[in-house]
Each structure stands twice: as structure tokens, then as C-alpha cells.
Scaffold this motif. Structure first.
Motif, mmCIF file in Angstrom:
data_model
loop_
_atom_site.group_PDB
_atom_site.id
_atom_site.type_symbol
_atom_site.label_atom_id
_atom_site.label_comp_id
_atom_site.label_asym_id
_atom_site.label_seq_id
_atom_site.Cartn_x
_atom_site.Cartn_y
_atom_site.Cartn_z
ATOM 1 N N GLU A 1 0.825 -1.221 0.000
ATOM 2 C CA GLU A 1 0.000 0.000 0.000
ATOM 3 C C GLU A 1 0.852 1.260 0.000
ATOM 4 O O GLU A 1 0.333 2.363 -0.259
ATOM 5 C CB GLU A 1 -0.932 0.003 1.211
ATOM 6 N N HIS A 2 2.154 1.137 0.288
ATOM 7 C CA HIS A 2 3.052 2.294 0.303
ATOM 8 C C HIS A 2 3.835 2.445 -1.005
ATOM 9 O O HIS A 2 4.641 3.374 -1.117
ATOM 10 C CB HIS A 2 4.036 2.177 1.466
ATOM 11 N N GLN B 1 -5.283 -0.435 -6.496
ATOM 12 C CA GLN B 1 -5.052 0.695 -7.388
ATOM 13 C C GLN B 1 -3.637 0.680 -7.954
ATOM 14 O O GLN B 1 -3.418 1.021 -9.121
ATOM 15 C CB GLN B 1 -5.308 2.001 -6.636
ATOM 16 N N ASP C 1 4.469 3.596 -4.694
ATOM 17 C CA ASP C 1 3.941 4.697 -5.504
ATOM 18 C C ASP C 1 3.417 4.216 -6.851
ATOM 19 O O ASP C 1 2.308 4.558 -7.251
ATOM 20 C CB ASP C 1 5.029 5.760 -5.735
ATOM 21 N N GLU D 1 -13.364 -0.657 -3.765
ATOM 22 C CA GLU D 1 -12.417 -1.501 -4.496
ATOM 23 C C GLU D 1 -12.856 -1.712 -5.941
ATOM 24 O O GLU D 1 -12.014 -1.773 -6.842
ATOM 25 C CB GLU D 1 -12.270 -2.857 -3.798
ATOM 26 N N THR E 1 -6.225 -1.514 3.524
ATOM 27 C CA THR E 1 -5.171 -1.545 2.509
ATOM 28 C C THR E 1 -5.641 -2.017 1.142
ATOM 29 O O THR E 1 -4.891 -1.898 0.174
ATOM 30 C CB THR E 1 -4.030 -2.469 2.975
ATOM 31 N N ARG F 1 -6.052 0.830 -1.956
ATOM 32 C CA ARG F 1 -4.778 1.355 -2.437
ATOM 33 C C ARG F 1 -3.938 0.268 -3.092
ATOM 34 O O ARG F 1 -3.293 0.496 -4.123
ATOM 35 C CB ARG F 1 -4.011 1.992 -1.262
#
Length: 416
Positions: A89-90, A126, A92, A155, A120, A123
């Protein structure tokens, strides 16, 4: 004397004395505290579990032929992928990342339940959808799963490259939030859309087609549309005339009738012909979930089913309070009504014949005489019925002239 091991202390009368100090001085040594007086200890079990799990994930434990436990180190690539999956989720962006490595990373994140956790999942999905949209999910089937659509709406909005979406039987209504995203530019690649049995009215159909009619965006590429078993009228079907690429349409079970006016409306304004047989595309046999996220949808369903099992106790309590017979009668009554409506529903399918294919041209030619003969046969039947009614209602009117003939008239008729 001095000891090789350092200072030597002797306890005498509760006090410590150094016997080998320099210059013969006896120094009183006080014990040093290891911790301060306000020191406290707290046991943190939660923080210790992931540390031990991370350390064991770096090794593969096996047993040899002698039954002894052995371990080998995992490859550095696997350790890196699992680390990224833990923190997906972190990330980019994954644009430019190899597809094979991305699929392995997706599987690793899926095993860690990253797409099922509501904090989570959006994201994480995505990140993959932006880089591998069509590979992520090409077709999504949520037939008869209205609760799942509402729970996982955030989602579902992430799947930008969908070509087929099946929402049949979800009973979403006109004002559901998912229709805003279906008509957005993000879902412009949508080719198949199944919205049957969703309580859609003319107002809801007007909202669905508004972006296409006003801005030429949204569902402009739609080719197959199912809006059956919705309370739609001919006014609502008029909003579909802006869908120029529409090739198959299902309007069965609506408020419209398959008469000559409806046929002329679609043939003149959209070039579509009524199909004499049900089209295969609307049997929902080919609609299924396809893509990397297929197992993710299954995880959502399993999680939702577990919640329903927990809530089943409320239903049993209600049955015990109100009585089971009442609920059984209501369920039987509603199921029988639904079966009657489905049996009485007539199939109304329209399709646009392809001018380049000879097979559809011959079928269309075979269908046109029947459509042209039906009004003629109907007129003949009407004329015959009118004559029979006239003959049945007033039989003496035709016999009266025979009885009223005079002798001179009879002589005139005999002369011929």
C-alpha cells in the motif's frame, strides 16, 4: 597481596571491605544499581510475533532422510517480493515493472490478505490496476450479490479496464453510487453491461445515458446491454438511441410490449431487428470473472459469507419470537410470485444485423416476410371475424329480402 583477578572484597559485620586496595586503604564499596528506581517492565507480545515470523520467512525448513530438521535460506528475490508485498500500500507505482514479477508480487500480496483488509485493499488494488489494468480484471461477474457490491464499492471503482460487468439481480435502484462510476470516463472501455432485475426506472436509465447524450463520454462503446425485468417504459427506451455502437439489447420483462410500434422504433432509429429466438449472450453462461483478481473476489465472498453466518443467530431469534410458520408462509408466497413473473415474462431481444455477413442477411430476409405477413394475416383475421360477427348478430336481415319477394320478383328471377 594483590590478586590477579582484581579487587577482593570481604564482608564483615554487614559491610564490604577491600582487602587488596592500593596503599592499604580499605574502601567501602557500595553496590551499583543496574536500573533506576522508577524502572518498569512491560511485556509486548504483539510486537514479538511479526519479528519471529519475519525471521522464519527467510528460511525453508525441511526434514532429511534421517528425520533431522534442516533449513535452507530463501532466495533473495523471494525475500524482496515478500517484503514489498507486506508494504504494497506504500508503493507509488509499478509502471514499467515486468509482468511476470508483478504477477508473483500480486500472488504474494494475495496470500497475505492485503486485498481483503479494508484499510489496505483499495490502495493495493489501485497500484496494480494503474500498471496492469486489463491483466488485473477484464470481466467481473457479481450476479445476485448486491450486498457485496455495496461493501466493496471502493475496491470495484479501481478496476479501470473492465470490458464486461454483470450486476444482474443486485437490486441497486436508480440512486446507487456505482452508476456514477460506470458512466465515468474510467469505465469507457465497457462493452458488456448486465443490469437486469435492478429496479431501474426511466429516471435511472436517463442518468446512465446522460454523459453520452451531453458530452459524448461514458458508455459510448457499449455493445451488449441487458435491462430486462425493470419497470421501464417506451419513454425510457428512447434514451438508448444515443448508444450508436449497441448491437444486442434485452428488454424482456419490462413495461413495453413487443408490438409493431416497438419494432419500428428500434428499426428506424437504431437499425435493430427483433430476434425470433433468445440470444445466447443474455443467457449469462459466458459471463464470469477473469483476471489476476479472480481469487480476490472469491476472498471477498468467503469473508461476506462468514459474516452472514454470524448474523444467522439474529434470524433464529426472530423465528423463535414471531413463530416459524409466518416466515415460511411469506417465503413460499414471495418465491411463488417471482416464479410466476419469470414464467409470464416474454423474451424480447433486439440485435443489429451485420451488413458484411451473409448469414445474418439471409436470416434477416427470412424474418422480414414473416414480419410483413403478420399484419396482413391479422387484417384478414379481423375482416373474417367482423363478417362472422355481422352474420351471427343479424342473420334475419339477409333472409328478410327472400321472404319479402313478391310473385313478380320471383317470375323475374326465374326468367334468368
Amino acid at each position: 597481596m594483590y590478586s590477579d583477578y582484581g579487587s577482593v572484597f570481604v564482608r564483615e559485620r554487614g559491610e564490604l571491605h577491600c582487602v587488596n586496595a592500593d596503599a592499604g586503604q580499605n574502601l567501602l564499596s557500595k553496590p551499583h544499581r543496574l536500573f533506576q528506581r522508577d524502572f518498569s517492565v512491560r511485556l509486548c507480545t504483539g510486537s514479538c510475533e511479526p519479528i519471529s515470523r519475519q525471521t522464519t520467512d527467510h528460511f525453508i525448513f525441511t526434514y532429511n532422510s534421517q528425520g533431522s530438521l534442516c533449513y535452507t535460506a530463501r532466495p533473495l528475490l523471494d525475500i524482496s517480493l515478500h517484503f514489498i508485498a507486506d508494504h504494497i500500500e506504500h508503493v507509488d507505482s509499478l509502471v514499467g515493472f515486468p509482468e511476470e514479477m508483478a504477477h508473483r508480487l500480486f500472488v504474494a500480496a494475495e496470500e497475505k490478505q492485503k486485498f481483503s483488509d479494508s484499510s489496505t485493499s483499495a490502495r493495493a488494488l489501485q497500484v496494480f490496476s494503474e500498471a496492469y489494468g486489463e491483466l488485473m480484471l477484464k470481466s467481473l461477474c457479481l450476479r445476485d450479490r448486491g450486498l457485496l457490491v455495496s461493501e466493496r464499492l471502493e475496491e470495484i471503482q479501481v478496476f479501470y479496464q473492465l470490458e464486461s460487468l454483470d450486476l444482474y439481480g443486485c437490486r441497486l435502484g436508480d440512486d446507487h453510487d456505482i452508476f456514477r462510476h460506470i458512466t465515468s470516463e474510467a469505465f469507457s472501455r465497457l462493452v458488456r453491461l448486465f443490469l437486469g432485475d435492478n429496479c431501474l426506472s426511466d429516471k435511472g436509465l436517463q442518468r446512465l445515458t446522460a454523459p453520452v447524450r451531453v458530452m459524448k463520454k461514458g458508455l459510448e462503446n457499449l455493445q451488449q446491454l441487458d435491462i430486462s425485468r425493470n419497470p421501464l417504459t417506451e419513454k425510457g427506451l428512447g434514451y438508448l438511441m444515443c448508444l450508436k455502437n449497441l448491437r444486442e439489447l434485452d428488454v424482456s420483462g419490462t413495461s413495453v410490449k413487443s408490438d409493431a410500434c416497438l419494432r419500428s422504433l428500434f428499426s428506424s432509429r437504431m437499425g435493430m431487428v427483433m430476434s425470433p429466438e433468445p440470444l445466447r449472450i443474455f443467457s449469462h453462461c459466458e459471463c464470469r470473472t477473469e483476471g489476476w483478481a479472480e481469487e480476490v473476489i472469491n476472498q471477498w465472498e468467503r469473508k461476506a459469507s462468514e459474516l452472514r453466518k454470524k448474523d444467522s443467530k439474529l434470524r433464529t431469534n426472530a423465528l423463535q419470537f414471531y413463530g416459524r410458520e409466518k416466515f415460511v408462509r411469506e417465503n413460499i408466497h414471495t418465491k411463488s410470485e417471482v416464479q410466476k413473473i419469470q414464467n409470464e415474462c416474454t423474451t424480447i431481444h433486439f440485435y443489429k444485423p451485420d451488413p458484411h455477413s451473409t448469414s445474418q442477411q439471409t436470416e434477416h430476409k427470412k424474418d422480414t416476410p414473416s414480419s410483413q405477413l403478420t399484419p396482413q394475416t391479422g387484417r384478414k383475421r379481423r375482416l373474417c371475424n367482423e363478417r362472422e360477427e355481422k352474420e351471427g348478430l343479424s342473420p334475419p336481415a339477409k333472409r328478410q329480402p327472400v321472404r319479402s319477394f313478391t310473385a313478380d320478383d320471383l317470375d323475374l328471377l326465374n326468367s334468368y
